[in-house]
Design an enzyme around this catalytic site. Structure first.
Site, mmCIF file in Angstrom:
data_model
loop_
_atom_site.group_PDB
_atom_site.id
_atom_site.type_symbol
_atom_site.label_atom_id
_atom_site.label_comp_id
_atom_site.label_asym_id
_atom_site.label_seq_id
_atom_site.Cartn_x
_atom_site.Cartn_y
_atom_site.Cartn_z
ATOM 1 N N LYS A 173 0.840 -1.209 0.000
ATOM 2 C CA LYS A 173 0.000 0.000 0.000
ATOM 3 C C LYS A 173 0.870 1.252 0.000
ATOM 4 C CE LYS A 173 -3.712 -2.442 2.360
ATOM 5 N NZ LYS A 173 -4.395 -2.746 3.629
ATOM 6 N N GLN B 171 -4.446 -1.247 9.838
ATOM 7 C CA GLN B 171 -4.300 -2.568 9.219
ATOM 8 C C GLN B 171 -4.835 -3.664 10.142
ATOM 9 O OE1 GLN B 171 -3.158 -3.253 6.030
ATOM 10 N NE2 GLN B 171 -3.803 -5.341 6.494
ATOM 11 N N ASP C 245 -10.866 2.966 4.463
ATOM 12 C CA ASP C 245 -11.193 1.559 4.214
ATOM 13 C C ASP C 245 -12.707 1.318 4.156
ATOM 14 O OD1 ASP C 245 -9.020 -0.138 3.822
ATOM 15 O OD2 ASP C 245 -8.456 -0.067 5.942
#
Ligand code: NDP
Length: 306
Positions: free
Chosen positions: A53, A97, A120
């Protein structure tokens, strides 16, 4: 007969290339979009995801701010690090994460990721907006799948879509996105009776279970569009032999590396029966990261251009 590959890498490149001028415009007039990436501990898979990412951010000119608390951090201490990001004018998106270590109260931490920075799309506000079909960042994997189906001009309205898996990050949002596109949607899970019967009625089948090559030929309606989200790493030679017996290249690669990647759908059955299908790897994975970048740019535009 062999189905058409839905090429996630190609769509990834298309999406990223469309973002470049938007990032350049923000950088020229305001500042580059900025993504805070919180990686707790040293989970090897998470480290690989975060690295990829951050690399994509760097390639595009998105600023990434890495925050790396240690494995044994408490929920309160993690919140101390995440909460200020929600009000930081230099931060557009916050990515925490997953998975987080067991001692962490994930819901409490995520409640500090404000919707305006929920890159997200995992937070309660973003998920609520999805239920209501209102604008908000969408969970990247399902959003990427929808984007891919649209770019391949695959009609969705009126189709019977079956989503196997009901997680908050893949299955549930996928089902809602397909519903908003006017598909008739069935959601299956581990308690579903007669899974093969449900799946074999699908015009569009999305598998997101994490069960290696579980959906075999009898689960696939001939001509269906098949999207395989599953990402399973096999290390058992007999299992690899069973799944890839007709793929010498895969078997040779397994001999060398001792590991092989497979989705939730039997790759041979998928290739033979589907009209369109996503390969593993190279199907859904690249879409997820492209949509993460798209969400980051959209949040930056919302912060900087309004
Ligand atoms: P979860 O483990 O959170 O959810 C799995 C879902 O599958 C659950 O709803 C579960 O049902 C259902 N399920 C499990 N076993 C069966 C079964 N035998 N029959 C029917 N349903 C079953 O996983 P995620 O949603 O996070 O991820 C799913 C897969 O997708 C994983 O392989 C993951 O690695 C992959 N993934 C890939 C991404 C990518 O970018 N390529 C991104 C995100 C995930 P129940 O709710 O009843 O337990």
């Amino acid at each position: 007969m062999s189905g058409v590959v839905l090429d996630g890498k190609k769509i990834n490149q298309e999406i990223l290339n469309e973002l470049r001028p938007r990032i350049a415009a923000l950088t020229a007039t305001k500042r580059p979009p900025a993504l805070a990436v919180v990686l707790v501990g040293n989970d090897p898979a998470s480290q690989i995801y975060v690295r990829s990412k951050v690399k994509t951010c760097n390639d595009l000119g998105i600023r990434s701010i890495e925050i790396r608390p240690s494995e044994n951090i408490t929920t309160d201490d993690l919140i101390q690090q995440v909460a200020p990001l929600a009000n930081d004018p230099e931060v557009d998106g916050i990515l925490v994460q997953m998975p987080l270590p067991k001692q962490i109260d994930v819901e409490r931490v995520m409640s500090y990721v404000d919707a305006s920075r929920d890159v997200d799309g995992f937070g309660m506000q973003s998920l609520g907006a999805l239920v209501l079909n209102r604008p908000a960042p969408r969970a990247c994997t399902p959003a990427g799948i929808l984007e891919m189906l649209k770019r391949y001009r695959i009609p969705i309205a009126g189709k019977h879509a079956v989503v196997v898996g009901r997680s908050d990050i893949v299955g549930k949002p996928m089902a809602l996105l397909l519903l908003h596109e006017n598909a008739t949607v069935t959601i299956c899970h581990s308690r579903t009776r007669n899974l093969a019967e449900e799946c074999s009625r699908a015009d569009i089948l999305v598998a997101a279970m994490g069960r290696p090559a579980m959906l075999t030929a009898e689960y696939i309606k001939p001509g269906a569009i098949v999207v395989d989200v599953g990402t399973n790493r096999l290390s058992n030679a007999a299992e690899v032999q069973r799944v890839f017996k007709d793929e010498p290249a895969k078997l040779a690669s397994f001999e060398k590396t001792g590991t092989a990647l497979v989705g939730d759908i039997d790759p041979k059955a998928m290739k033979e029966l589907a009209s369109y299908y996503t390969p593993v790897p190279g199907g859904v994975g690249p879409l997820t990261i492209a949509m993460l970048m798209a969400n980051a740019v959209e949040l930056a535009e919302a912060h900087l251009l309004q």
